[in-house]
Design an enzyme around this catalytic site. Structure first.
Site, mmCIF file in Angstrom:
data_model
loop_
_atom_site.group_PDB
_atom_site.id
_atom_site.type_symbol
_atom_site.label_atom_id
_atom_site.label_comp_id
_atom_site.label_asym_id
_atom_site.label_seq_id
_atom_site.Cartn_x
_atom_site.Cartn_y
_atom_site.Cartn_z
ATOM 1 N N TRP A 151 0.846 -1.192 0.000
ATOM 2 C CA TRP A 151 0.000 0.000 0.000
ATOM 3 C C TRP A 151 0.884 1.246 0.000
ATOM 4 O O TRP A 151 1.409 1.642 1.050
ATOM 5 C CB TRP A 151 -0.903 -0.004 1.247
ATOM 6 C CG TRP A 151 -1.940 -1.094 1.195
ATOM 7 C CD1 TRP A 151 -3.126 -1.039 0.515
ATOM 8 C CD2 TRP A 151 -1.895 -2.373 1.831
ATOM 9 N NE1 TRP A 151 -3.813 -2.223 0.688
ATOM 10 C CE2 TRP A 151 -3.090 -3.054 1.490
ATOM 11 C CE3 TRP A 151 -0.972 -3.037 2.642
ATOM 12 C CZ2 TRP A 151 -3.372 -4.342 1.934
ATOM 13 C CZ3 TRP A 151 -1.255 -4.309 3.085
ATOM 14 C CH2 TRP A 151 -2.448 -4.951 2.726
ATOM 15 N N HIS A 177 -6.910 1.607 2.233
ATOM 16 C CA HIS A 177 -7.976 0.635 1.978
ATOM 17 C C HIS A 177 -9.091 0.863 3.003
ATOM 18 O O HIS A 177 -8.915 1.638 3.955
ATOM 19 C CB HIS A 177 -7.451 -0.814 2.028
ATOM 20 C CG HIS A 177 -6.674 -1.174 3.268
ATOM 21 N ND1 HIS A 177 -6.217 -2.445 3.514
ATOM 22 C CD2 HIS A 177 -6.268 -0.447 4.343
ATOM 23 C CE1 HIS A 177 -5.580 -2.481 4.668
ATOM 24 N NE2 HIS A 177 -5.588 -1.287 5.182
ATOM 25 N N ARG A 203 -3.942 5.819 -2.830
ATOM 26 C CA ARG A 203 -2.616 5.190 -2.913
ATOM 27 C C ARG A 203 -1.747 5.977 -3.882
ATOM 28 O O ARG A 203 -2.229 6.404 -4.932
ATOM 29 C CB ARG A 203 -2.720 3.745 -3.414
ATOM 30 C CG ARG A 203 -3.326 2.829 -2.390
ATOM 31 C CD ARG A 203 -3.361 1.397 -2.844
ATOM 32 N NE ARG A 203 -4.357 0.682 -2.063
ATOM 33 C CZ ARG A 203 -4.735 -0.561 -2.293
ATOM 34 N NH1 ARG A 203 -4.175 -1.245 -3.273
ATOM 35 N NH2 ARG A 203 -5.655 -1.130 -1.544
ATOM 36 N N GLN A 217 -13.442 1.657 -2.473
ATOM 37 C CA GLN A 217 -13.543 0.251 -2.087
ATOM 38 C C GLN A 217 -14.820 0.069 -1.269
ATOM 39 O O GLN A 217 -15.376 1.023 -0.732
ATOM 40 C CB GLN A 217 -12.354 -0.170 -1.215
ATOM 41 C CG GLN A 217 -11.062 -0.360 -1.981
ATOM 42 C CD GLN A 217 -9.986 -1.012 -1.132
ATOM 43 O OE1 GLN A 217 -10.069 -1.068 0.101
ATOM 44 N NE2 GLN A 217 -8.952 -1.504 -1.788
ATOM 45 N N VAL A 260 -5.964 -11.588 7.161
ATOM 46 C CA VAL A 260 -6.858 -12.737 6.941
ATOM 47 C C VAL A 260 -6.031 -14.017 6.807
ATOM 48 O O VAL A 260 -4.876 -13.990 6.405
ATOM 49 C CB VAL A 260 -7.730 -12.551 5.662
ATOM 50 C CG1 VAL A 260 -8.849 -11.565 5.884
ATOM 51 C CG2 VAL A 260 -6.886 -12.180 4.469
ATOM 52 N N ALA A 314 -13.912 -11.364 5.656
ATOM 53 C CA ALA A 314 -13.871 -9.948 5.268
ATOM 54 C C ALA A 314 -13.508 -9.873 3.795
ATOM 55 O O ALA A 314 -12.859 -10.778 3.268
ATOM 56 C CB ALA A 314 -12.841 -9.201 6.103
HETATM 57 C C1 FA5 Z 1 -6.939 -4.506 -0.132
HETATM 58 O O1 FA5 Z 1 -6.950 -3.262 -0.185
HETATM 59 C C2 FA5 Z 1 -7.462 -5.229 1.055
HETATM 60 N N1 FA5 Z 1 -7.793 -4.326 2.104
HETATM 61 C C3 FA5 Z 1 -8.678 -6.063 0.652
HETATM 62 C C4 FA5 Z 1 -9.074 -7.066 1.691
HETATM 63 C C5 FA5 Z 1 -10.091 -6.742 2.562
HETATM 64 C C6 FA5 Z 1 -8.464 -8.282 1.762
HETATM 65 C C7 FA5 Z 1 -10.494 -7.660 3.540
HETATM 66 C C8 FA5 Z 1 -8.830 -9.226 2.715
HETATM 67 C C9 FA5 Z 1 -9.858 -8.916 3.591
HETATM 68 P P1 FA5 Z 1 -6.108 -4.784 -2.571
HETATM 69 O O2 FA5 Z 1 -4.943 -3.915 -2.463
HETATM 70 O O3 FA5 Z 1 -5.925 -5.997 -3.409
HETATM 71 O O4 FA5 Z 1 -6.627 -5.249 -1.171
HETATM 72 O O5 FA5 Z 1 -7.333 -3.937 -3.155
HETATM 73 C C10 FA5 Z 1 -8.633 -4.474 -3.223
HETATM 74 C C11 FA5 Z 1 -9.299 -4.092 -4.542
HETATM 75 O O6 FA5 Z 1 -9.266 -2.675 -4.737
HETATM 76 C C12 FA5 Z 1 -8.579 -4.639 -5.778
HETATM 77 O O7 FA5 Z 1 -8.983 -5.971 -6.008
HETATM 78 C C13 FA5 Z 1 -9.028 -3.698 -6.861
HETATM 79 O O8 FA5 Z 1 -10.295 -4.052 -7.349
HETATM 80 C C14 FA5 Z 1 -9.159 -2.397 -6.127
HETATM 81 N N2 FA5 Z 1 -7.977 -1.549 -6.366
HETATM 82 C C15 FA5 Z 1 -6.757 -1.676 -5.820
HETATM 83 N N3 FA5 Z 1 -5.917 -0.730 -6.254
HETATM 84 C C16 FA5 Z 1 -6.643 0.036 -7.116
HETATM 85 C C17 FA5 Z 1 -6.351 1.190 -7.903
HETATM 86 N N4 FA5 Z 1 -5.164 1.764 -7.866
HETATM 87 N N5 FA5 Z 1 -7.312 1.720 -8.685
HETATM 88 C C18 FA5 Z 1 -8.551 1.167 -8.713
HETATM 89 N N6 FA5 Z 1 -8.896 0.085 -7.991
HETATM 90 C C19 FA5 Z 1 -7.958 -0.485 -7.196
#
Ligand code: FA5
Length: 346
Positions: A151, A177, A203, A217, A260, A314
């Site tokens: 992140w 997130h 981010r 999100q 998780v 989650a």
């Molecule tokens: C997370 O942010 C974790 N907090 C998710 C999580 C929650 C995991 C609870 C387990 C339990 P991640 O970095 O993969 O995970 O982001 C989750 C989703 O946000 C991605 O699958 C994508 O759909 C979206 N996302 C991530 N980065 C971007 C971005 N830069 N632009 C648009 N959508 C994004």
């Protein structure tokens, strides 16, 4: 001459009073103030009057001329304002009224809330400016944990936080997130819980067709006795079916998230290219949609939940990407471009 001047004044005042158009007033101006008008001819004759009459007649004539000029100008102005403000030409085409539109993300977030609401989920809000403790530490990502690299974080210096529990020396940041909402929600709740928390996240990363530096999100959290991975997958499939009104192909991949265990990413087959590969799915045919997993026992303890009695799942759903799928938008950056040609299509 004095008598005649007084008569002219009376005559012209009457006519100005009765005039109903600017053209009519301009006609009066020529008729009573023009070079050949009776008033002007009389004024030219003043100098040949005997001394005792000259002064009085000259003053009266000039006063009358000035008076007529002022009254005509004033009436012209009032008629012009009247035309602008009060006269309606019903034959003119109407003015087009620009109606406002909701942004597609707003519409889509409402849809998500409605669906989860129908599935018995509570909908809550979180904070966009967070403290590191909730964004990282209590989610089992202590300082120096390599997972923090995942992140790319905007840290905040100075300013005021919406995070009321900020302690001295606590690091402020723009939440990367929506997962900190898991912890915050459990400050005031006891299991069983079933909630979602949609909101903005930030981010510091390079942008492309499916990555933005701010995006939405939707966090989901379910805690109860006997919650299993199959509950997680079933819930998400049901949600997707409700969104698209059809069965959507998903694939589940193991993924590591410190909060998780087990953790998994869920991809959706790209509905824009039917899985063949396009710019939105980076030619992969699948688009990463959400991260998820079973809440880690350490995180359950941080929520004051007994991991021996309760379990939970989650997920963190990428709203922008799902919205792109839903409406057929090819570039996530369009959402934040401020271009009304984009918004007006929805
Ligand atoms: C997370 O942010 C974790 N907090 C998710 C999580 C929650 C995991 C609870 C387990 C339990 P991640 O970095 O993969 O995970 O982001 C989750 C989703 O946000 C991605 O699958 C994508 O759909 C979206 N996302 C991530 N980065 C971007 C971005 N830069 N632009 C648009 N959508 C994004």
């Amino acid at each position: 001459m004095i008598e005649r001047l007084k008569n002219i004044k009376e005559e012209v005042l009457d006519k100005i009073d009765q005039a109903t158009s600017v053209d009519g007033l301009n006609g009066l101006r020529v008729r009573y103030l023009g070079r050949k008008s009776e008033l002007m001819v009389l004024l030219r004759k003043v100098k040949s009057l005997p001394e005792e009459q000259r002064k009085e007649a000259g003053k009266l004539g000039n006063d009358i001329r000035k008076n007529i000029e002022d009254l005509i100008n004033e009436k012209v102005r009032s008629l012009a304002v009247g035309v602008r403000d009060h006269v309606i030409d019903e034959t003119l085409p109407g003015k087009k009224i620009q109606a406002g539109k909701h942004h597609p993300l707003t519409l889509f977030i409402r849809k998500i809330k409605d669906i989860f609401d129908g599935m018995g989920f509570e909908v809550i809000d979180g904070m966009e400016v967070e403290i590191a403790k909730y964004n990282f530490d209590l989610l089992n990502i202590p300082r120096d944990h390599p997972a923090r690299d995942h992140w790319d974080t905007y840290y905040v210096t100075g300013g005021r936080s919406t995070a009321k529990t900020k302690e001295p020396g606590e690091q402020l940041l723009l939440r990367t997130h929506t997962s900190p909402v898991q912890l915050r929600s459990m400050l005031q709740r006891k299991p069983p819980v079933r909630l979602i928390a949609p909101g903005r996240t930030f981010r510091h990363e390079a942008t492309d067709a499916s990555h933005e530096s701010q995006f939405y999100q939707c966090e989901g959290l379910v805690i109860d006795e006997g919650i299993k991975v199959t509950d997680l997958i079933g819930t998400l499939k049901e949600f997707l079916k409700n969104i698209f009104n059809e069965e959507i192909k998903i694939r589940v991949r193991p993924e590591y998230y410190p909060f998780v265990e087990p953790g998994m990413d869920i991809d959706i087959m790209c509905v824009l290219c039917g899985g063949k590969g396009c710019s939105v799915c980076s030619q992969r045919g699948w688009l990463e949609m959400l991260g998820s997993g079973m809440v880690h026992p350490t995180v359950l303890k941080n929520m004051n939940v007994d991991p021996k009695k309760y379990s939970g799942f989650a997920f963190g759903l990428g709203i922008d990407r799902l919205m792109m799928f839903y409406y057929g938008v090819k570039d996530v950056r369009l959402s934040y471009s401020g271009d009304l040609r984009f918004v007006n299509q929805f």
